[in-house]
Scaffold this motif. Sequence first.
Motif, mmCIF file in Angstrom:
data_model
loop_
_atom_site.group_PDB
_atom_site.id
_atom_site.type_symbol
_atom_site.label_atom_id
_atom_site.label_comp_id
_atom_site.label_asym_id
_atom_site.label_seq_id
_atom_site.Cartn_x
_atom_site.Cartn_y
_atom_site.Cartn_z
ATOM 1 N N GLN A 7 53.924 -17.276 40.541
ATOM 2 C CA GLN A 7 54.699 -18.438 40.091
ATOM 3 C C GLN A 7 55.456 -18.121 38.811
ATOM 4 O O GLN A 7 56.630 -18.482 38.667
ATOM 5 N N TYR A 8 54.797 -17.433 37.875
ATOM 6 C CA TYR A 8 55.461 -17.057 36.626
ATOM 7 C C TYR A 8 56.598 -16.066 36.904
ATOM 8 O O TYR A 8 57.676 -16.153 36.314
ATOM 9 N N PHE A 9 56.345 -15.129 37.806
ATOM 10 C CA PHE A 9 57.350 -14.118 38.138
ATOM 11 C C PHE A 9 58.617 -14.774 38.691
ATOM 12 O O PHE A 9 59.736 -14.452 38.269
ATOM 13 N N VAL A 10 58.478 -15.700 39.632
ATOM 14 C CA VAL A 10 59.637 -16.359 40.239
ATOM 15 C C VAL A 10 60.382 -17.188 39.206
ATOM 16 O O VAL A 10 61.620 -17.213 39.176
ATOM 17 N N SER A 33 54.578 -13.367 29.552
ATOM 18 C CA SER A 33 54.801 -11.911 29.434
ATOM 19 C C SER A 33 53.582 -11.124 29.919
ATOM 20 O O SER A 33 53.714 -10.101 30.609
ATOM 21 N N ARG A 34 52.388 -11.600 29.566
ATOM 22 C CA ARG A 34 51.169 -10.910 29.973
ATOM 23 C C ARG A 34 50.995 -10.924 31.487
ATOM 24 O O ARG A 34 50.641 -9.914 32.087
ATOM 25 N N GLN A 35 51.242 -12.068 32.099
ATOM 26 C CA GLN A 35 51.087 -12.172 33.555
ATOM 27 C C GLN A 35 52.093 -11.280 34.288
ATOM 28 O O GLN A 35 51.760 -10.642 35.285
ATOM 29 N N ILE A 36 53.333 -11.211 33.793
ATOM 30 C CA ILE A 36 54.351 -10.348 34.412
ATOM 31 C C ILE A 36 53.952 -8.884 34.267
ATOM 32 O O ILE A 36 54.066 -8.085 35.213
ATOM 33 N N HIS A 37 53.461 -8.527 33.078
ATOM 34 C CA HIS A 37 53.036 -7.139 32.842
ATOM 35 C C HIS A 37 51.886 -6.760 33.767
ATOM 36 O O HIS A 37 51.883 -5.660 34.351
ATOM 37 N N GLN A 38 50.916 -7.637 33.928
ATOM 38 C CA GLN A 38 49.783 -7.369 34.811
ATOM 39 C C GLN A 38 50.236 -7.238 36.266
ATOM 40 O O GLN A 38 49.727 -6.392 37.007
ATOM 41 N N LEU A 39 51.200 -8.056 36.669
ATOM 42 C CA LEU A 39 51.714 -7.992 38.037
ATOM 43 C C LEU A 39 52.411 -6.659 38.279
ATOM 44 O O LEU A 39 52.199 -6.005 39.321
ATOM 45 N N GLU A 40 53.227 -6.224 37.318
ATOM 46 C CA GLU A 40 53.931 -4.942 37.465
ATOM 47 C C GLU A 40 52.944 -3.779 37.509
ATOM 48 O O GLU A 40 53.123 -2.827 38.290
ATOM 49 N N GLU A 41 51.893 -3.858 36.697
ATOM 50 C CA GLU A 41 50.879 -2.802 36.717
ATOM 51 C C GLU A 41 50.147 -2.755 38.049
ATOM 52 O O GLU A 41 49.851 -1.682 38.588
ATOM 53 N N GLU A 42 49.864 -3.936 38.616
ATOM 54 C CA GLU A 42 49.107 -4.001 39.859
ATOM 55 C C GLU A 42 49.889 -3.422 41.032
ATOM 56 O O GLU A 42 49.321 -2.725 41.873
ATOM 57 N N ILE A 43 51.198 -3.708 41.088
ATOM 58 C CA ILE A 43 51.976 -3.200 42.234
ATOM 59 C C ILE A 43 52.653 -1.863 41.922
ATOM 60 O O ILE A 43 53.206 -1.225 42.814
ATOM 61 N N GLY A 61 62.709 -5.475 42.492
ATOM 62 C CA GLY A 61 62.320 -6.814 42.061
ATOM 63 C C GLY A 61 63.015 -7.893 42.882
ATOM 64 O O GLY A 61 62.418 -8.923 43.216
ATOM 65 N N GLN A 62 64.291 -7.658 43.212
ATOM 66 C CA GLN A 62 65.033 -8.607 44.042
ATOM 67 C C GLN A 62 64.399 -8.739 45.424
ATOM 68 O O GLN A 62 64.235 -9.850 45.943
ATOM 69 N N MET A 63 64.041 -7.605 46.001
ATOM 70 C CA MET A 63 63.409 -7.616 47.317
ATOM 71 C C MET A 63 62.066 -8.336 47.269
ATOM 72 O O MET A 63 61.755 -9.178 48.120
#
Length: 303
Positions: A7-10, A33-43, A61-63
């Motif tokens: 949700q934060y990413f979108v 910022s923390r949630q986006i960073h964690q998401l990028e690390e996870e994928i 990111g667009q895809m």
Amino acid sequence: MELRQLQYFVKVANKEHVTQAAEELHVAQSAVSRQIHQLEEEIGVSLFMQKGRNLQLTPVGQMFCKRIENILKDIDKAVLEVHEFLDPEKGEIRIGFPHSLGIHLIPSIVAEFRKKYPNVRFRFKQGMYPSLIRDVISAEVDLAFVSPFPEKNDQVAGEVVLTEELFAILPPNHPLANEESIRLEQLKDDKFVMFSSGYSLRPIVWQACLEAGFTPKIAFEGEETDAIRGLVAAGMGVSLLPEIALFQTNPLQPARVRISEPRITRTIGLIHRADDKLPQVAQSFRTFLLEYFGLDRNTPVGS
């Protein structure tokens, strides 16, 4: 991967700015910022890149964003369906329609429906023909009135609920203003007030003029029926409008004259996604609409 991260990413993807996204989410900027960073690390990929003061999605990111937006819509729909199952008379109906139907028809329909289902909420979305089709396909709305009815589109289904006659509207002092009916060719020397490109009435009027043997001379273009009527009433030209768009909303009104030849009509259809089951409350509204327009309530979905 958590729902909150998605949700934060979108939200950041849509706002292109962490601070603005955090304000709309009512959370701290650092939390986003923390949630986006964690998401990028996870994928294992970078979803955003810096562009000036804004953030922009990377190609991957667009895809990813397109997929996640669809997932979040499905989740919202699932929650809505659960609530409707518990109390189908308190759901929300999302409906799209062109501006010309918003003057009288849509308010009349909704008022009548709410007599039986007073707790049902409505979310309205006005638009032109192409955007209404897109809104149905993308599930932005459950149902949409469109004109003309889309005969060849595998992604939507529905039925024609109304066929309307178009009338000539003329300045009050026009030589033909007091006639009971006229032939369209009698307006060949007049200047026309037309809808702008993209509005479904424009090609209907244009084609009718061609069939009557002339190409209309355009004096002005407009985007709302009130503007078209007002310009005609002020003597700026003539036009053609469906009867449903001729309800008086201001003192300055054009003359209305029936066109005997050719007979010009437009179809109005009620459509929905072809491959999707309507929410229960929206299906109840569809059944009500079929009865309202005098159609068989057992008409199968997609007929």
